[in-house]
Design an enzyme around this catalytic site. Sequence first.
Site, mmCIF file in Angstrom:
data_model
loop_
_atom_site.group_PDB
_atom_site.id
_atom_site.type_symbol
_atom_site.label_atom_id
_atom_site.label_comp_id
_atom_site.label_asym_id
_atom_site.label_seq_id
_atom_site.Cartn_x
_atom_site.Cartn_y
_atom_site.Cartn_z
ATOM 1 N N GLU A 45 0.767 -1.230 -0.009
ATOM 2 C CA GLU A 45 -0.002 0.054 0.101
ATOM 3 C C GLU A 45 0.718 1.221 -0.097
ATOM 4 O O GLU A 45 0.664 2.189 -0.888
ATOM 5 C CB GLU A 45 -0.900 -0.033 1.152
ATOM 6 C CG GLU A 45 -1.671 1.147 1.382
ATOM 7 C CD GLU A 45 -2.069 1.492 2.821
ATOM 8 O OE1 GLU A 45 -2.295 2.532 3.212
ATOM 9 O OE2 GLU A 45 -2.150 0.661 3.695
ATOM 10 N N ASP A 49 0.783 3.807 -3.356
ATOM 11 C CA ASP A 49 0.415 5.290 -3.219
ATOM 12 C C ASP A 49 1.258 6.142 -4.051
ATOM 13 O O ASP A 49 0.913 7.289 -4.516
ATOM 14 C CB ASP A 49 0.445 5.644 -1.503
ATOM 15 C CG ASP A 49 0.061 7.089 -1.339
ATOM 16 O OD1 ASP A 49 -1.095 7.523 -1.800
ATOM 17 O OD2 ASP A 49 0.668 7.690 -0.625
ATOM 18 N N ASP A 118 -7.184 1.295 0.485
ATOM 19 C CA ASP A 118 -5.503 0.712 0.588
ATOM 20 C C ASP A 118 -5.263 -0.492 -0.132
ATOM 21 O O ASP A 118 -4.078 -0.781 -0.508
ATOM 22 C CB ASP A 118 -5.631 0.196 2.404
ATOM 23 C CG ASP A 118 -5.543 1.497 3.033
ATOM 24 O OD1 ASP A 118 -5.394 2.653 2.698
ATOM 25 O OD2 ASP A 118 -5.887 1.249 4.330
ATOM 26 N N GLU A 121 -4.419 0.329 -3.678
ATOM 27 C CA GLU A 121 -2.923 0.950 -3.816
ATOM 28 C C GLU A 121 -1.991 -0.018 -3.657
ATOM 29 O O GLU A 121 -0.958 -0.166 -4.477
ATOM 30 C CB GLU A 121 -2.846 1.969 -2.644
ATOM 31 C CG GLU A 121 -3.415 3.319 -2.739
ATOM 32 C CD GLU A 121 -3.206 4.046 -1.508
ATOM 33 O OE1 GLU A 121 -3.625 5.340 -1.592
ATOM 34 O OE2 GLU A 121 -2.997 3.571 -0.378
#
Length: 229
Positions: A45, A49, A118, A121
């Site tokens: 995650e 991102d 989350d 990502e």
Amino acid sequence: MKLSSDLRAFEGRIGHEFRESELLLRAVTHASISSPTRPDNQRLEFLGDRVLGLVMSEALLQADPKASEGQLAPRFNALVRKETCADVARELGLGDVLKLGRSEMMSGGRRKEALLGDALEAVIAAVYLDGGFEAARNMVLRLWGKRIHAVETDARDAKTALQEWAQARGLPPPTYSEKSRSGPDHAPVFTVEVRLGNGAAENAAANTKRAAEQTAARALLARMEATDD
């Protein structure tokens, strides 16, 4: 490692067939069910991102070469925020393939916005590690495509505009509350109310809370501006 049929179908929806299937399995594994031999998706995650941010920064610069940093920043924020990631995750049916612990599953984890965002990502990071930046970029641009074009013409969202209207008149920021949720898990309908400090309020429904909030804010702002002295 051989993937289950539901994860193979998910590969088809994101348009990437993994060479290292362990990466996809890790991307959909929540901390509530992780173990020393089954790592969760939190590190992925973190990476995803950053990959998403780079893809969106590049896409926005290319889409509008004359835009200033002040114009680009709100567009970028709208595209990478957790709510947007969760919207994309719902469209992909990501919640259906998540690996969750029993308590998280019983508490509706497959529908939780933060959890879905989350996990998406993490999937982006998994594709990046498996196929490189080009594969990750192509997937993100395909999944976000319509949103990238829409955000160029609607950088100043209705919630921000309504808050600015309220502050200019000495009112506290608008408050938002979820009034109801209906429909199946894969196609929920949220009804949200927005209320100003002067008592004025509007309700709106949409398939995500953020969209319902935006619609309600837009309706209330239009009403307030129409009656403004």
